[in-house]
Design a protein around this motif. Structure first.
Motif, mmCIF file in Angstrom:
data_model
loop_
_atom_site.group_PDB
_atom_site.id
_atom_site.type_symbol
_atom_site.label_atom_id
_atom_site.label_comp_id
_atom_site.label_asym_id
_atom_site.label_seq_id
_atom_site.Cartn_x
_atom_site.Cartn_y
_atom_site.Cartn_z
ATOM 1 N N ASN A 265 11.152 4.786 -6.427
ATOM 2 C CA ASN A 265 10.011 4.157 -7.062
ATOM 3 C C ASN A 265 10.361 3.948 -8.526
ATOM 4 O O ASN A 265 10.474 4.916 -9.281
ATOM 5 C CB ASN A 265 8.761 5.026 -6.931
ATOM 6 N N SER B 118 2.406 0.256 9.315
ATOM 7 C CA SER B 118 2.128 0.158 7.881
ATOM 8 C C SER B 118 3.071 -0.808 7.182
ATOM 9 O O SER B 118 4.120 -1.172 7.698
ATOM 10 C CB SER B 118 2.250 1.538 7.225
ATOM 11 N N ASN C 111 -0.078 0.004 1.898
ATOM 12 C CA ASN C 111 0.078 0.879 0.744
ATOM 13 C C ASN C 111 0.297 0.035 -0.505
ATOM 14 O O ASN C 111 1.198 -0.802 -0.543
ATOM 15 C CB ASN C 111 1.269 1.824 0.951
ATOM 16 N N ASN D 163 4.171 -2.050 2.811
ATOM 17 C CA ASN D 163 4.071 -1.770 1.385
ATOM 18 C C ASN D 163 3.851 -3.064 0.609
ATOM 19 O O ASN D 163 4.642 -4.000 0.717
ATOM 20 C CB ASN D 163 5.333 -1.074 0.882
ATOM 21 N N THR E 223 11.889 -4.192 -1.636
ATOM 22 C CA THR E 223 11.224 -3.073 -0.972
ATOM 23 C C THR E 223 11.571 -1.719 -1.578
ATOM 24 O O THR E 223 10.926 -0.721 -1.263
ATOM 25 C CB THR E 223 11.614 -3.028 0.512
ATOM 26 N N ASN F 266 1.462 -0.634 -4.263
ATOM 27 C CA ASN F 266 2.474 -0.095 -5.171
ATOM 28 C C ASN F 266 2.638 -1.001 -6.392
ATOM 29 O O ASN F 266 2.567 -2.224 -6.281
ATOM 30 C CB ASN F 266 3.836 0.011 -4.463
ATOM 31 N N TYR G 243 3.457 -4.855 -3.147
ATOM 32 C CA TYR G 243 3.900 -4.605 -4.520
ATOM 33 C C TYR G 243 3.248 -5.601 -5.476
ATOM 34 O O TYR G 243 3.183 -6.798 -5.190
ATOM 35 C CB TYR G 243 5.422 -4.712 -4.628
ATOM 36 N N LYS H 66 -4.542 2.753 -0.950
ATOM 37 C CA LYS H 66 -4.168 2.213 0.362
ATOM 38 C C LYS H 66 -5.403 1.688 1.072
ATOM 39 O O LYS H 66 -6.537 2.109 0.796
ATOM 40 C CB LYS H 66 -3.484 3.276 1.221
#
Length: 264
Positions: free
Chosen positions: A234, A41, A140, A43, A199, A142, A45, A118
């Motif tokens: 977060n 996986s 994912n 992430n 990150t 974000n 942004y 996602k």
């Protein structure tokens, strides 16, 4: 009174050593087998008020290809919450002759990132066989918010060091990419945290809590967990999860513990 004082005699007897090893990756000879180049996986942004952002999904082959090959991502909608064409789009990709690695670009909408969606993919090519490893990848989505909107007042919702429910102020530190949880260890003793601004991964630098244990003639220290968990925060939802190992140098460890904070 700190929570750990109530369980000190029990915790002090539980010295933990955790060893981690990486499994060997499969090796394939012969054809150029297609697979994702990262583990499981990633992430993505999207900056607040930017509208959208590009995220690169890396892929590779087991040996350099001969000739050019088209490569595509196939969405597994049954495992995904994001919808192709609505929440994101996928660019076409070609792996040039002689190459081993490449990227496929996703363009992700801010609304999908704000919703925390996602997308789960398979990678395929009409001219390359698929490997039997690293064949599924989750992206994912974000939303990224400025650090100025993150700092402020927080509740310590889960804690080993303190009784859960205490309120603390988290502020920016005196050096770049540093956060301080004010008076967390005790009045005048702050928990120091370093973070990656790209990150939002947190590193807990090795630090003294300032608490001296006379029985062992040493101070309790804190450092990153040895169990492989990744501390993070977060800035949009104002949530923090820390994985910390508490220990006394040259004596032993209290094991890997969790500290969580939620802003209010």
């Amino acid at each position: 009174m700190k929570k750990f004082l109530n369980i000190f005699t029990v915790a002090a007897s539980l010295l933990t050593l955790v060893y981690c090893s990486e499994a060997e990756q499969p090796f394939t000879e012969g054809d150029s087998y297609l697979h994702f180049a990262k583990e499981q996986s990633g992430n993505a942004y999207v900056e607040l008020n930017s509208g959208n952002a590009t995220f690169k999904v890396p892929y590779g082959v087991t040996k350099a290809v001969e000739g050019d090959h088209n490569v595509e991502l196939v969405l597994d909608q049954s495992k995904s919450t994001a919808v192709l064409g609505t929440d994101f789009t996928v660019s076409s990709a070609t792996l040039p002759s002689g190459s081993v690695f490449g990227d496929i670009n996703l363009n992700i909408k801010e609304s999908a990132a704000a919703a925390g969606k996602k997308a789960v993919f398979k990678v395929k090519s009409a001219t390359l066989p698929s490997a039997n490893f690293k064949n599924e990848y989750t992206v994912n989505f974000n939303l990224r918010c400025p650090i100025s909107s993150f700092v402020g007042n927080f509740t310590n919702t889960e804690s080993w060091w303190n009784n859960p429910g205490g309120n603390f102020q988290i502020v920016q530190g005196t050096v770049a990419n540093q956060l301080l949880v004010k008076d967390f260890w005790d009045v005048g003793f702050d928990l120091k945290l370093n973070y990656n601004p790209d990150t939002y991964v947190i590193t807990v630098p090795d630090q003294s809590t300032g608490y001296f244990v006379a029985q062992y003639n040493g101070y309790i220290y804190a450092k990153p967990t040895t169990a492989g968990q990744v501390s993070s925060f977060n800035p949009c939802t104002r949530q923090v999860t820390l994985y910390i190992q508490y220990y006394i140098p040259n004596v032993g460890s209290y094991g890997n513990q969790v500290e969580k904070f939620v802003g209010f």
